[in-house]
Enzyme design. Structure first.
Site: not given
Length: 282
Positions: A48, A232, A19, A262, A46
């Site tokens: 990982a 995720d 990323d 998150a 997604k």
């Protein structure tokens, strides 16, 4: 004394990326340049993201996907192993490791361009899925990989993102489908799934069984920093909770709490605690 819940065992199949994230005050409009970006480079994809989240939540996790034979691929393998993810099912491709170009604005909203790279070269005939395994996957990989994973799984959870028509026979293999509100509208065929979770952002989530609501949970208030890995983390938490036998209401409430944690983290693979740290209100 109540014994601890069993450790869920989960195989995640999906994309593995690097990323490249630019944090800006305001995302540029079409044809516009903004010059206040701060660049961050880190692991993503997604598949990982979900594997790392599940491992941090306490599951025994195996990841199946592909990376390139390059510095990025080797670095991501090492990082996955460092958090306890079994990477023996990660293939090595001639293509470069996948890359996601992400812009995140001051409100935490994002726009993403994915360059699939090795993720588009996963060999569907060489998926190393143990017979009867519980599998969680997404749609950032080819139809052939989705179909092969669905056939091999004992329990099959599909995060139908990004939304697209499902390959023939896959929906019939799904034990659980997870979508957000937009994906729910785009995929009417999943509305009668045996178990369907619809995430509602800050409003929480609902769980349906053949179209009937069986559980719902409100969102957990937090400060939004980055929404990239939140879905995720939610998926990993919900599947882990259901696999270890949590009541659907409890599993959904914990997943909402994990998703909230998150979005308050800058990383696509947020630092999470064990699943039981996310308490369910009585």
């Amino acid at each position: 004394m109540t014994p601890p819940p069993p450790t869920p065992e989960l195989t995640v199949v999906g994309a593995i990326n690097v990323d490249l994230t630019a944090r800006v005050e305001r995302a540029p409009a079409a044809g516009e340049t903004v010059a206040d970006g701060v660049l961050h480079r880190g692991p993503g994809g997604k598949g990982a993201n979900q594997a790392v989240a599940a491992a941090r939540l306490g599951a025994a996790v195996r990841l199946i996907g592909a990376v390139g034979d390059d510095l990025d691929g080797r670095g991501i393998r090492d990082q996955l192993v460092s958090v306890g993810v079994d990477t023996t099912g990660v293939q090595t491709s001639d293509a470069a490791t996948g890359t996601a170009l992400i812009v995140v604005d001051a409100t935490g909203e994002n726009s993403i361009v994915v360059c699939a790279g090795a993720n588009a070269a996963i060999d569907a005939e060489a998926l190393d899925i143990e017979s009867g395994a519980a599998v969680l996957m997404q749609l950032e990989v080819s139809d052939a990989v989705v179909s092969a994973a669905a056939r091999a799984a004992g329990f099959f959870a599909l995060n139908a993102a990004p939304a697209r028509p499902l390959p023939d026979g896959v929906l019939e293999r799904c034990d659980l489908v997870i979508v957000n509100e937009t994906e729910y509208a785009q995929l009417p065929e999943v509305h009668d799934a045996p178990l369907l979770c619809v995430t509602l952002g800050a409003q929480g989530a609902r769980l349906y069984r053949h179209g009937e609501v069986v559980a719902s949970s409100p969102g957990v208030a937090t400060t939004v920093v980055n929404t990239v890995g939140a879905g995720d983390a939610f998926c990993a938490a919900l599947v882990c909770g259901l696999l270890r036998g949590d009541d659907p209401d409890d599993a959904l409430a914990r997943a909402c709490a994990v998703g909230s944690a998150a979005v308050a983290d800058e990383a696509s693979q947020p630092a999470l605690q064990n699943l039981d740290a996310y308490e369910v209100a009585p």
